[in-house]
Design an enzyme around this catalytic site. Structure first.
Site, PDB file in Angstrom:
ATOM      1  N   HIS A 178       0.817  -1.218   0.000  1.00  0.00           N
ATOM      2  CA  HIS A 178       0.000   0.000   0.000  1.00  0.00           C
ATOM      3  C   HIS A 178       0.847   1.263   0.000  1.00  0.00           C
ATOM      4  O   HIS A 178       1.903   1.317   0.616  1.00  0.00           O
ATOM      5  CB  HIS A 178      -1.040   0.012   1.125  1.00  0.00           C
ATOM      6  N   ASP A 210       5.804   1.583   7.078  1.00  0.00           N
ATOM      7  CA  ASP A 210       4.392   1.267   6.783  1.00  0.00           C
ATOM      8  C   ASP A 210       3.851   2.301   5.808  1.00  0.00           C
ATOM      9  O   ASP A 210       3.295   3.306   6.231  1.00  0.00           O
ATOM     10  CB  ASP A 210       3.613   1.254   8.096  1.00  0.00           C
ATOM     11  N   GLU A 247      -5.307   1.914   2.004  1.00  0.00           N
ATOM     12  CA  GLU A 247      -5.285   0.693   2.830  1.00  0.00           C
ATOM     13  C   GLU A 247      -5.581   1.024   4.283  1.00  0.00           C
ATOM     14  O   GLU A 247      -6.295   0.293   4.985  1.00  0.00           O
ATOM     15  CB  GLU A 247      -3.904   0.014   2.714  1.00  0.00           C
ATOM     16  N   GLU A 248      -4.998   2.127   4.733  1.00  0.00           N
ATOM     17  CA  GLU A 248      -5.038   2.468   6.166  1.00  0.00           C
ATOM     18  C   GLU A 248      -6.421   2.848   6.673  1.00  0.00           C
ATOM     19  O   GLU A 248      -6.604   3.081   7.871  1.00  0.00           O
ATOM     20  CB  GLU A 248      -4.059   3.625   6.448  1.00  0.00           C
ATOM     21  N   ASP A 300       3.748  -5.555   3.075  1.00  0.00           N
ATOM     22  CA  ASP A 300       3.377  -4.408   3.912  1.00  0.00           C
ATOM     23  C   ASP A 300       4.237  -4.471   5.167  1.00  0.00           C
ATOM     24  O   ASP A 300       3.980  -5.292   6.051  1.00  0.00           O
ATOM     25  CB  ASP A 300       1.878  -4.477   4.259  1.00  0.00           C
ATOM     26  N   HIS A 318       2.314   4.455  12.093  1.00  0.00           N
ATOM     27  CA  HIS A 318       1.194   5.387  12.308  1.00  0.00           C
ATOM     28  C   HIS A 318       1.593   6.556  13.202  1.00  0.00           C
ATOM     29  O   HIS A 318       0.741   7.189  13.821  1.00  0.00           O
ATOM     30  CB  HIS A 318      -0.037   4.654  12.880  1.00  0.00           C
TER      31      HIS A 318
HETATM   32  N1  BES Z   1       0.912  -2.444   8.031  1.00  0.00           N
HETATM   33  C1  BES Z   1      -0.274  -2.490   8.809  1.00  0.00           C
HETATM   34  C2  BES Z   1      -0.677  -3.904   9.188  1.00  0.00           C
HETATM   35  C3  BES Z   1       0.143  -4.569  10.252  1.00  0.00           C
HETATM   36  C4  BES Z   1       0.504  -3.904  11.401  1.00  0.00           C
HETATM   37  C5  BES Z   1       0.478  -5.896  10.094  1.00  0.00           C
HETATM   38  C6  BES Z   1       1.234  -4.578  12.367  1.00  0.00           C
HETATM   39  C7  BES Z   1       1.185  -6.566  11.061  1.00  0.00           C
HETATM   40  C8  BES Z   1       1.574  -5.893  12.206  1.00  0.00           C
HETATM   41  C9  BES Z   1      -1.432  -1.872   8.037  1.00  0.00           C
HETATM   42  O1  BES Z   1      -1.052  -0.792   7.251  1.00  0.00           O
HETATM   43  C10 BES Z   1      -2.440  -1.374   9.036  1.00  0.00           C
HETATM   44  O2  BES Z   1      -2.166  -0.463   9.746  1.00  0.00           O
HETATM   45  N2  BES Z   1      -3.583  -2.028   9.071  1.00  0.00           N
HETATM   46  C11 BES Z   1      -4.605  -1.677   9.998  1.00  0.00           C
HETATM   47  C12 BES Z   1      -5.882  -2.361   9.606  1.00  0.00           C
HETATM   48  C13 BES Z   1      -6.542  -1.845   8.338  1.00  0.00           C
HETATM   49  C14 BES Z   1      -7.757  -2.658   8.018  1.00  0.00           C
HETATM   50  C15 BES Z   1      -6.897  -0.387   8.458  1.00  0.00           C
HETATM   51  C16 BES Z   1      -4.211  -2.101  11.415  1.00  0.00           C
HETATM   52  O3  BES Z   1      -3.512  -3.104  11.579  1.00  0.00           O
HETATM   53  O4  BES Z   1      -4.626  -1.445  12.353  1.00  0.00           O
HETATM   54 ZN    ZN Z   2      -0.589   0.824   8.769  1.00  0.00          ZN
END
Ligand code: BES
Ligand code: ZN
Length: 418
Positions: free
Chosen positions: A227, A247, A281-282, A309, A386
């Site tokens: 992403h 990220d 994605e976020e 990712d 984040h």
């Molecule tokens: N890169 C993260 C996902 C992630 C975080 C995978 C930590 C493994 C460990 C991704 O960009 C993210 O932040 N995803 C969100 C969920 C999404 C549905 C908004 C999250 O994990 O909070």
């Molecule tokens: Zn993220």
């Protein structure tokens, strides 16, 4: 173990609610539907007692060393976009995770998504015997050797230098155009390679798709994605600083380097290979979801999907962690064999997010085989994501870790496409 118990489905997606609120100024308008697990639903009801779950589905989740089946309850509710920041905060505070829900455009698509995941969980996939053959050593080995850390470092540096890559900001649009331009430059002079930007009607950031046309089975696609967007968990506005170096500038940079060596080799794949940089994605996997839905609608065949990712923060003791949830066991086995074939010095382990944590879930929940090799075990991923501190410096100003994933991506693309 504890964190994995009933939350596995509960966390079907964690969307940045804050993000949605910020977008409300210019890109809102439609009613929103979200799906969320029981624990997040209870938090929402505490804040908005009038909401009711219109669909409630029990999703089997296998957990624990004995593979015992448990159920997690998933709800679909209609919400006001303005409630989402408070819900997101409560999930963060009380459930100790980000987001907590997935956004859908309509009740119908929310119901379909929930049903699809339930069906998927109920039908353990048939092991694809003989499908995943590894026999392209002559092509793959020199490509793996050609991967350069320094180029990955440069891409992470330039993407994280953009003020932010949020899906509604002008900078988020710049990020999309920057990636499209970099990929188009790599494709220069190749009539079998094209770059396009996938328009999302509800927000300005476009996903980027590079296509290497297959020579023998062009209708079958091998997809490698990551992403492009970044976010701050405290909320975003136009000029917020959200570098997102790990990220997920790292994933885009690993993919870009894989693409570079693939194109430099002059190899023409039998199946069509696509590189994708997903928007949004976020905020609930929205870019990849739209693309995967489009592939379903068009009846496109997808042989396999690899998601990168977060590839550059080495927080675990092993090199590559294959995440086992929302992914294909048979394809994961293939990816593990690719690693032992082409990267024999690396150590590989498994872990899981326990929820639909990245774009691989957009594909797997629609029935396409997906894999998600990740930088660390779930408890040791970059602690800076984040935040304004998700910088290259905080991944040690190196790209050696991300290079391992670029090499794995090259092997995946060539072996699956040929
Ligand atoms: N890169 C993260 C996902 C992630 C975080 C995978 C930590 C493994 C460990 C991704 O960009 C993210 O932040 N995803 C969100 C969920 C999404 C549905 C908004 C999250 O994990 O909070
Ligand atoms: Zn993220």
């Amino acid at each position: 173990m504890f964190r994995r118990l009933p939350t596995a489905w509960t966390r079907f997606a964690l969307a940045g609610g804050v993000a949605l609120a910020a977008s409300a100024t210019c890109w809102a308008g439609q009613p929103l539907w979200i799906s969320l697990g029981d624990d997040a639903y209870r938090l929402l009801r505490a804040q908005q007692p009038q909401v009711v779950s219109v669909t409630e589905v029990a999703v089997p989740v296998s957990v624990g060393r004995f593979g015992a089946r448990m159920h997690d309850r998933v709800h679909v509710v209609r919400v006001d976009e303005d409630w989402l920041p408070a819900l997101s905060d409560a999930v963060h505070r009380d459930l100790h995770r980000c987001g907590g829900f997935v956004v859908h455009d309509s009740l119908g698509s929310a119901r379909e998504a929930v049903q699809r995941v339930r069906d998927l969980a109920l039908q353990p996939e048939a092991v694809a015997g003989g499908k995943y053959v590894i026999n392209q050593q002559t092509l793959v080995q020199p490509m793996v050797a050609a991967v350069q850390d320094s180029l990955i470092l440069q891409t992470i540096d330039s993407l994280s230098a953009i003020q932010n890559r949020y899906y509604t900001t002008t900078h988020g649009v710049t990020a999309s155009n920057t990636i499209a331009a970099q990929w188009a430059a790599l494709a220069a002079g190749r009539s079998d390679v094209s770059v396009s930007q996938f328009t999302h009607p509800s927000w300005p950031q476009k996903s980027v798709i590079l296509t290497i046309q297959g020579t023998e089975k062009p209708k079958q696609h091998v997809v490698l994605g990551g992403h492009m967007d970044s976010i701050l968990s405290g909320g975003m506005s136009e000029n917020s600083r959200a570098p997102g170096a790990d990220d997920d500038a790292s994933g885009i940079a690993s993919l870009t380097e894989a693409l570079r060596v693939l194109l430099a080799s002059g190899m023409r794949p039998k199946r069509t290979i696509q590189f994708m940089a997903y928007a949004a994605e976020e905020v609930g996997l929205r870019g990849s979801s739209a693309i995967a839905a489009d592939y379903v609608a068009k009846g496109r065949k997808v042989a396999g999907v690899l998601q990168l990712d977060m590839t550059n923060y080495k927080g675990g003791t092993k090199d590559i962690y294959l995440y086992t949830d929302y992914t294909s066991a048979a394809q994961n086995d293939f990816v593990a064999r690719l690693a032992s074939t082409y990267l024999p010095d690396l150590t590989v382990a498994t872990d899981r997010c326990g929820y639909a944590c990245s774009d691989h879930a957009s594909w797997s929940s629609r029935g396409f085989p997906a894999s998600f090799p990740f930088e660390a075990d779930f408890n040791h991923h970059s602690p800076f994501i984040h935040t304004v501190n998700d910088t290259l410096a905080n991944s040690g100003n190196q790209a050696a870790h991300a290079a391992k994933f670029a090499k794995l991506a090259v092997a995946f693309a060539v072996e699956l496409a040929n």
